[in-house]
Design a protein around this motif. Structure first.
Motif, short mmCIF file in Angstrom:
data_model
loop_
_atom_site.label_atom_id
_atom_site.label_comp_id
_atom_site.label_asym_id
_atom_site.label_seq_id
_atom_site.Cartn_x
_atom_site.Cartn_y
_atom_site.Cartn_z
N LEU A 16 0.85 -1.20 0.00
CA LEU A 16 0.00 0.00 0.00
C LEU A 16 0.89 1.25 0.00
N ALA A 18 1.12 4.34 1.03
CA ALA A 18 0.43 5.24 1.95
C ALA A 18 0.78 6.69 1.66
N ASN A 38 -10.34 10.87 4.85
CA ASN A 38 -9.81 9.87 5.79
C ASN A 38 -9.00 8.82 5.07
N GLY A 39 -7.86 8.46 5.63
CA GLY A 39 -7.04 7.42 5.03
C GLY A 39 -6.18 7.91 3.89
N ALA A 40 -6.15 9.23 3.68
CA ALA A 40 -5.39 9.79 2.56
C ALA A 40 -3.87 9.70 2.79
N GLY A 41 -3.48 9.59 4.05
CA GLY A 41 -2.05 9.50 4.36
C GLY A 41 -1.51 10.71 5.10
N LYS A 42 -2.39 11.55 5.63
CA LYS A 42 -1.96 12.78 6.30
C LYS A 42 -1.16 12.47 7.57
N THR A 43 -1.72 11.63 8.44
CA THR A 43 -1.01 11.29 9.67
C THR A 43 0.31 10.58 9.35
N THR A 44 0.28 9.78 8.29
CA THR A 44 1.50 9.09 7.89
C THR A 44 2.60 10.10 7.52
N TYR A 53 8.11 6.75 11.39
CA TYR A 53 8.38 5.83 10.28
C TYR A 53 9.59 6.34 9.52
N GLN A 85 -3.36 12.84 16.66
CA GLN A 85 -4.78 12.78 16.32
C GLN A 85 -5.58 12.17 17.48
N1 LIG Z 1 1.78 1.40 10.46
C1 LIG Z 1 0.95 1.15 9.41
N2 LIG Z 1 0.88 -0.09 8.89
C2 LIG Z 1 0.06 -0.34 7.84
N3 LIG Z 1 -0.72 0.58 7.27
C3 LIG Z 1 -0.70 1.83 7.75
C4 LIG Z 1 0.13 2.19 8.87
N4 LIG Z 1 -0.05 3.49 9.13
C5 LIG Z 1 -0.96 3.93 8.25
N5 LIG Z 1 -1.34 2.95 7.41
C6 LIG Z 1 -2.30 3.08 6.31
O1 LIG Z 1 -1.95 4.20 5.54
C7 LIG Z 1 -3.12 4.85 5.08
C8 LIG Z 1 -3.08 6.31 5.50
O2 LIG Z 1 -3.35 6.41 6.89
P1 LIG Z 1 -3.31 7.78 7.68
O3 LIG Z 1 -2.04 8.47 7.37
O4 LIG Z 1 -3.58 7.50 9.10
O5 LIG Z 1 -4.54 8.56 7.03
P2 LIG Z 1 -5.16 9.99 7.45
O6 LIG Z 1 -5.02 10.83 6.23
O7 LIG Z 1 -6.59 9.72 7.77
O8 LIG Z 1 -4.41 10.52 8.61
C9 LIG Z 1 -4.31 4.11 5.63
O9 LIG Z 1 -4.79 3.25 4.64
C10 LIG Z 1 -3.72 3.33 6.79
O10 LIG Z 1 -4.43 2.14 6.99
#
Ligand SMILES: Nc1ncnc2c1ncn2[C@@H]1O[C@H](COP(=O)(O)OP(=O)(O)O)[C@@H](O)[C@H]1O
Ligand SMILES: [Mg+2]
Lengths: 252, 356
Positions: A16, A18, A38-44, A53, A85
């Motif tokens: 994936l 991310a 949601n799930g766009a990758g912002k927190t990542t 990471y 968050q």
């Molecule tokens: N440690 C991880 N292991 C596997 N998948 C992850 C991990 N962290 C985030 N993801 C995936 O990455 C994608 C982006 O998540 P996230 O950054 O939390 O989105 P958001 O934009 O809501 O903050 C999601 O599909 C999430 O499931």
């Protein structure tokens, strides 16, 4: 020179993507918004910027200094502080101690000094307390200084996280959905506080939010993220009127 | 008058509590109101109080589970007893005991670092498993160690017949038979051992309380409450977990020193799994993170079974009931609320000197 400069940042979790080829430039003193569904990758992105990471690719520069691949602790020392968050306070510590913990690397004294209560202990603790009270005042938390952080109402917990991050004297402040779960009044008040922090401390702030009204209200520039990729980037008004953004994110 | 802050006041209440209990025990024994049996319990009581306060530093303040506290006591006990026996009459009792305490603390601290460095960088409850193993391994190792000293120096072996000493040499450590005669070396200060134990409790309190209420203590507790957040504000979590663990091990070592020098025959069988659990029970029932709770729980739960000997058949029943009551008092939400309300009421009734 840009305070934050991110080039070709990518990470994938087992196939994936991310975050995929993410680029970002934030000028010093800018209030910048990172938005997306949601799930766009912002927190990542935040987790990459703070070393939680390690990126599979890309370079992160803070104020000209390469911080790519450093650990969380060193990145904080270099000048990046964040909130979470899902709130992560030191729940069993007092509100005051949460902020004082943020001074850990800025008002140091040794363990020996602490145990044997050498003069430096009293001097530094006094400094810390008065500085912490100043910060708490900015966030209207000074009256709750002695409360346990875990006992604060939700909205105040969010503010305390920002106060604690500010105590580390960052160059760049990352706020992950600071208004999540707040009512409109609390949200408005929080936005005023964030703007005050930027003006008063000349802080560079990157903020994740999905309340568009709020983002439009305070951010000067925006990046829209969708499925890990940048959909649109630029001045707030231009981004919010971009047809691609409207269909992908706002239109639904 | 200068206002004393709440934590400082709390710390002093703990010193005061220990001193008052000491005075009570001394008065009772001076007036002949303390049976020989109970008098014999006073020094062990100091040993276990030091052990439970120090374990609370790891379990309560650092938030890690340690199941091998007896192992650190064991290391402190044996290293210091060896030291005392090797030095023998070369030094007078008091300086010899002070050095023995430092030796026991240092050796236990080294073992704390050796265990902590690899284990504390991992997330999760690995420490519980490793400390449990450590306690058992140390016990079995000491059980087969034979140490003697002669004019050529110190000899160490793992079977009794292998210990070949020159004429005039002295066997000190005899495997399962342990070390005997340490307390004879301290005959002259033997009557003061309870006082020494109380001083060691006060030193333990001083170190633990001041550590907890300092920059390092804040880092230790921040790491406990939220590891990720602690790292995000630049706190080296592993370092502060290691600090708490090492200080705790060193103080457990001191408890071991006191034990070893008070007893005529030091045997390793006491430092078993049950001892580690017993101390953990004191900490948990006294209230995790409450130093005063650890002191009170240790005294009540250690002295009680002995004081109940007269009731013979009902002894363990009463002990069990007290355990349950203490658990409810410290852990049931309703009891915690009730206690808070009562304390507040008392607090409100007190004349307010600081107002105005
Ligand atoms: N440690 C991880 N292991 C596997 N998948 C992850 C991990 N962290 C985030 N993801 C995936 O990455 C994608 C982006 O998540 P996230 O950054 O939390 O989105 P958001 O934009 O809501 O903050 C999601 O599909 C999430 O499931
Ligand atoms: Mg998120």
């Amino acid at each position: 020179m840009a305070m934050l400069e991110v080039n070709h940042l990518s990470i994938s979790f087992g196939g994936l993507h991310a975050v995929d080829n993410f680029n970002l430039n934030i000028e010093k003193g800018c209030l910048y918004g990172l938005i997306g569904p949601n799930g766009a990758g912002k927190t990542t992105v935040f987790n990459l910027l703070t070393g939680v990471y390690k990126p599979t690719e890309g370079i992160i520069r803070l104020d000209g200094q390469d911080i790519t691949g450093k650990n969380t602790i060193d990145i904080n020392k270099a000048g990046v502080a964040r909130t979470f968050q899902n709130i992560r306070l030191f729940r069993q510590l007092s509100v005051l101690d949460n902020v004082k913990a943020g001074f850990h690397n800025h008002h140091p004294y040794s363990t020996f000094t602490g145990i044997f209560r050498l003069p430096k202990y009293f001097k530094t603790e006094k400094e810390m307390t008065s500085r912490a009270m100043e910060i708490l005042k900015v966030f209207d938390l000074d009256k709750e200084a002695d409360y346990l952080a875990g006992n604060l109402p939700y909205g105040k917990q969010r503010k305390l996280e920002i106060a604690r991050a500010m105590a580390t004297e960052p160059k760049l402040l990352l706020l992950d959905e600071p208004a999540a779960g707040m009512n409109p009044n609390e949200t408005q008040e929080l936005m005023d506080t964030i703007r005050f922090v930027r003006d008063h401390f000349d802080m560079t702030i990157l903020l994740i939010e999905h309340d568009m009204k709020l983002v439009g209200g305070i951010c000067e520039e925006l990046t829209v993220l969708n499925f890990g990729q940048v959909l649109c980037q630029g001045e707030t008004s231009a981004v919010l009127n971009d047809p691609a953004v409207i269909t992908a994110y706002l239109g639904e | 008058m200068k206002k004393m802050n709440k934590t400082t006041k709390n710390n002093f209440i703990n010193y005061g509590l220990v001193l008052v209990l000491f005075a009570v025990a001394q008065t009772l024994s001076a007036t002949g109101n303390l049976s020989n049996l109970l008098q014999g319990l006073l020094v062990p009581l100091c040993v276990y109080t030091i052990a439970s306060i120090s374990l609370n530093l790891v379990v309560g303040f650092s938030g890690e589970l340690s199941l091998g506290h007896a192992g650190f006591m064991c290391v402190g006990a044996y290293s210091s007893a060896l030291f005392s026996n090797v030095v023998g009459d070369a030094l007078p009792s008091v300086p010899r005991l002070i050095l023995a305490i430092l030796v026991g603390a240092a050796v236990a601290a080294v073992f704390g670092i050796l265990i902590g460095v690899p284990v504390l960088r991992l997330r999760g409850d690995y420490l519980a498993i490793v400390t449990l193993a450590f306690g058992e391994i140390i016990k079995n190792l000491v059980n087969i160690l034979y140490v003697g000293v002669d004019e050529n120096g110190i000899h160490v072996t793992t079977n009794s017949s292998g210990l070949k000493l020159a004429a005039g040499g002295k066997k000190i450590m005899k495997g399962a038979l342990g070390i005997s005669g340490t307390s004879t070396l301290y005959k002259d200060i033997k009557p003061y051992f309870f006082l020494i134990g109380v001083i060691l409790i006060l030193i333990t309190l001083f170190i633990v309380q001041n550590l907890v209420h300092s920059r390092s203590g804040r880092a230790i507790m921040a790491a406990r409450d939220n590891r990720i957040a602690a790292e995000s504000i630049g706190i080296n979590v592993t370092k502060y977990k290691l600090l708490a663990f090492t200080v705790s091990a060193a103080l457990a070592g001191v408890a071991g020193v006191l034990y070893a020098h008070n007893i005529s025959m030091l045997k390793v069988s006491i430092f078993d799994y049950n001892l580690s659990i017993m101390i953990l029970v004191y900490v948990v029932l006294g209230g995790i993170g409450s130093i005063r709770g650890s002191i009170i729980a240790t005294i009540v739960l250690y002295a009680l079974p002995e004081m109940l000997r007269g009731f013979s058949t009902y002894r363990m029943l009463i002990y069990a009931i007290v355990l349950i009551i203490m658990m409810l008092f410290n852990w049931a939400p309703a009891a915690i609320d009730w206690r808070k309300r009562v304390l507040e009421k008392i607090h409100n009734k007190l004349p307010k000197k600081e107002a105005a």
